[in-house]
Design an enzyme around this catalytic site. Structure first.
Site, PDB file in Angstrom:
ATOM      1  N   ASP A 201     -14.834-105.004 -20.727  1.00  0.00           N
ATOM      2  CA  ASP A 201     -16.072-105.051 -21.481  1.00  0.00           C
ATOM      3  C   ASP A 201     -17.000-106.107 -20.841  1.00  0.00           C
ATOM      4  O   ASP A 201     -17.197-106.094 -19.636  1.00  0.00           O
ATOM      5  CB  ASP A 201     -15.795-105.345 -22.965  1.00  0.00           C
ATOM      6  N   TYR A 339     -26.491-108.669 -25.328  1.00  0.00           N
ATOM      7  CA  TYR A 339     -27.014-107.386 -24.860  1.00  0.00           C
ATOM      8  C   TYR A 339     -28.484-107.499 -24.458  1.00  0.00           C
ATOM      9  O   TYR A 339     -28.925-106.889 -23.484  1.00  0.00           O
ATOM     10  CB  TYR A 339     -26.842-106.315 -25.946  1.00  0.00           C
ATOM     11  N   HIS A 395      -9.969 -99.342 -24.909  1.00  0.00           N
ATOM     12  CA  HIS A 395     -10.920-100.375 -24.505  1.00  0.00           C
ATOM     13  C   HIS A 395     -10.364-101.790 -24.644  1.00  0.00           C
ATOM     14  O   HIS A 395     -10.674-102.657 -23.841  1.00  0.00           O
ATOM     15  CB  HIS A 395     -12.184-100.223 -25.350  1.00  0.00           C
TER      16      HIS A 395
END
Length: 430
Positions: A201, A339, A395
Site C-alpha cells: 500500500d 492522498y 492487501h
C-alpha cells in the site's frame, strides 16, 4: 474551562512528554487512553443514528448495515479496549523527534524489536491506509527468531506521520521526499546506516521514493507486496504500452491473466471512490471521520473485508484496528491527507519524482490484491531479483498471511537468496 468540542483527546493517549533537553532522544512509549475519552466514545456510540438499507443491498452499496450494527453493539458492550491496549503495550514501542526539512521536528512513534542474533538484518516495515503499525505484529516473532536455517531481522515498524501515535505535519506539502526523510533519519538514529525495506500500500508507494533517494547508500534492497508502478507510455516503454493496449485480447487465452486483468479493471472502475474523496477533499470527509466513530468504522471496515482474501475477521480484531484510528494522536482525519499531499489534490500521480533504480527489488504476489498488472511491468520500477506467487492472501498480507510474507523475506535475504548479504556485515545469522 475549555470547550470539550475543541479539545484534542488524542494527544493524551501518548503517555510520554517531549524531553526539553533533547527532543530527538528516544523515549519509551506506553499507550494509555484516558478514561474520559473512553466515556466520550461510549456516549457517541449510544447516540448513533444508522442509515437505512435497500433490500438485497448486501455489499454492493458498501458496508452492510447488519455488520455495522453488530460491530457497534460489540464496541459499546463486550469489546475490552483496556485488554487490547495491554496487548499493544507488550510491543517494544518508542517515540523520538525527527527533524524534517521545512517541517520542523515531528515526534514519530515506532516499534523496535531487536533480534538476539548478532548478524541480524535491519529491516524497516512501512504500513499504508487503512492500516497502521499493528499490521506487522504477527510477523515480529517470525522475523526476529534465532534459527539456523533462516535469517533474522531487527524490525522497525513506524506509525507514518499523521497515523497511529506519530505527530502529523502541520502544513501542506508533506509528500514522498519528506516521508523518505523520516524513514532514513529514524533508521540512522537507531544506528542502522544500512538496512532493507518492506512495504505494501503506501509502504510500497513511499518505498519507491525512499529507494530513489536513499537507495544503495542506505537502503540496500527491498520487498514489496504491492508490485505496481506507473503505467507504461508509448515514449517510455513502447513494448509494454503495446501490451497494455492488447490486454483485452491477449488475456482471453489465459484464465489467470484474464482474472488479473478483469479484477484490476473492476478496481479502477468501482473500487476507488475512497481514493478520489481523500485525494481531493480530505477535510470534508475528515469531519465525519473525526466526529463519528461509526462513520470511521464503516469507512475502514469496508476495506478490511473487501481487500482481504476471505480473512475471518473477529469483531475484536476489527474494533482494535478501528480504535487505533479513533484514539490516534492526530485524530482519525489526519491519515486521509496523505492522498491529497501525494497527488497534489489529483493534479499528478503519486509516483511523481520517483524513477527506476537498480536497488535489488523483490515482489510478493497475493491473489486478492486489488490491482494486478502484468508482472513484467515491475521491471519499469527496478531490478527485480525475487518473485513469489501465493495461492492465498490479499492487501494486508503481513496481517492475513504472516508466515508467507515472512517466508518471502527469509528466502530473499537468506543464504542462497538473491539478496543474501545485501547489508554488509549483517547477513542475518550468528
Amino acid at each position: 474551562m475549555s470547550d470539550p468540542t475543541d479539545s484534542d483527546p488524542i494527544e493524551s493517549a501518548a503517555a510520554v512528554s517531549p524531553d526539553p533537553a533533547d527532543p530527538h532522544a528516544e523515549r519509551p512509549f506506553t499507550l494509555s487512553v484516558p478514561e474520559v475519552d473512553l466515556s466520550l466514545l461510549r456516549k457517541r456510540l449510544d447516540l448513533v443514528r444508522l442509515p437505512d438499507e435497500l433490500l438485497g443491498a448486501e455489499r454492493h452499496y458498501g458496508a452492510p448495515l447488519a455488520d455495522v450494527r453488530r460491530l457497534v453493539a460489540h464496541w459499546r458492550g463486550a469489546f475490552d479496549w483496556r485488554a487490547a491496549e495491554a496487548r499493544i503495550n507488550a510491543l517494544p514501542m518508542f517515540v523520538r523527534g525527527v527533524e524534517v526539512d521545512g517541517f520542523g521536528t515531528l515526534e514519530v512513534h515506532y516499534v523496535h524489536w531487536r533480534s538476539a542474533v548478532a548478524g541480524a538484518i535491519p529491516l524497516l516495515f512501512v504500513h499504508g491506509w487503512p492500516g497502521h503499525f499493528l499490521e506487522v505484529r504477527k510477523m515480529l516473532p517470525l522475523l526476529t527468531a534465532s534459527e539456523p536455517d533462516h535469517p533474522s531481522f531487527h524490525v522497525v515498524a513506524l506509525s507514518l506521520p499523521g497515523f497511529g501515535f506519530s505527530e502529523a505535519p502541520k502544513k501542506p506539502g508533506f509528500a514522498g521526499p519528506q516521508y523518505a526523510e523520516v524513514f532514513n533519519k529514524l533508521m540512522l538514529a537507531l544506528g542502522y546506516d544500512k538496512y532493507v525495506y518492506q512495504g505494501g500500500d503506501w509502504g510500497h508507494i513511499l518505498g519507491t521514493h525512499a529507494v530513489d533517494i536513499y537507495g544503495h547508500k542506505h537502503i540496500k534492497a527491498w520487498l514489496t507486496n504491492l508490485p505496481v508502478y506507473r503505467d507504461p507510455t508509448l515514449f517510455t516503454y513502447p513494448i509494454y504500452y503495446l501490451q497494455k493496449l492488447l490486454l483485452p485480447i491477449t488475456t482471453r487465452f489465459n484464465d489467470k491473466a484474464r482474472k488479473d486483468y478483469e479484477d484490476t479493471k473492476n478496481f479502477y472502475q468501482k473500487g476507488r471512490g475512497y481514493f478520489i474523496e481523500q485525494a481531493t477533499d480530505p477535510q470534508t470527509i475528515g469531519y465525519s471521520l473525526a466526529d463519528s466513530p461509526v462513520g470511521l468504522l464503516a469507512w475502514i471496515y469496508e476495506k478490511l473485508v473487501s481487500w482481504t482474501d476471505n480473512y475471518p475477521w473477529t469483531d475484536d480484531e476489527v474494533l482494535e484496528w478501528i480504535s487505533v484510528y479513533w484514539f490516534s494522536r492526530a485524530g482519525p482525519a489526519a491519515a486521509s491527507r496523505i492522498y491529497h499531499e501525494m497527488t497534489g489534490g489529483q493534479s499528478y500521480d503519486w509516483w511523481k519524482g520517483s524513477k527506476r533504480t537498480t536497488v535489488p527489488l523483490g515482489a510478493a504476489y497475493f491473489p486478492a490484491e486489488g490491482t494486478r498488472p502484468p508482472k513484467q511491468w515491475l521491471n519499469m520500477l527496478g531490478k527485480v531479483v525475487f518473485r513469489s506467487e501465493h495461492d492465498r492472501g490479499g492487501h494486508f498480507a503481513a496481517f492475513e498471511q504472516p508466515q508467507l510474507l515472512a517466508g518471502d523475506l527469509r528466502k530473499m535475504f537468506g543464504k542462497g537468496g538473491p539478496a543474501y548479504g545485501a547489508v554488509p556485515g549483517k547477513d542475518g545469522y550468528n
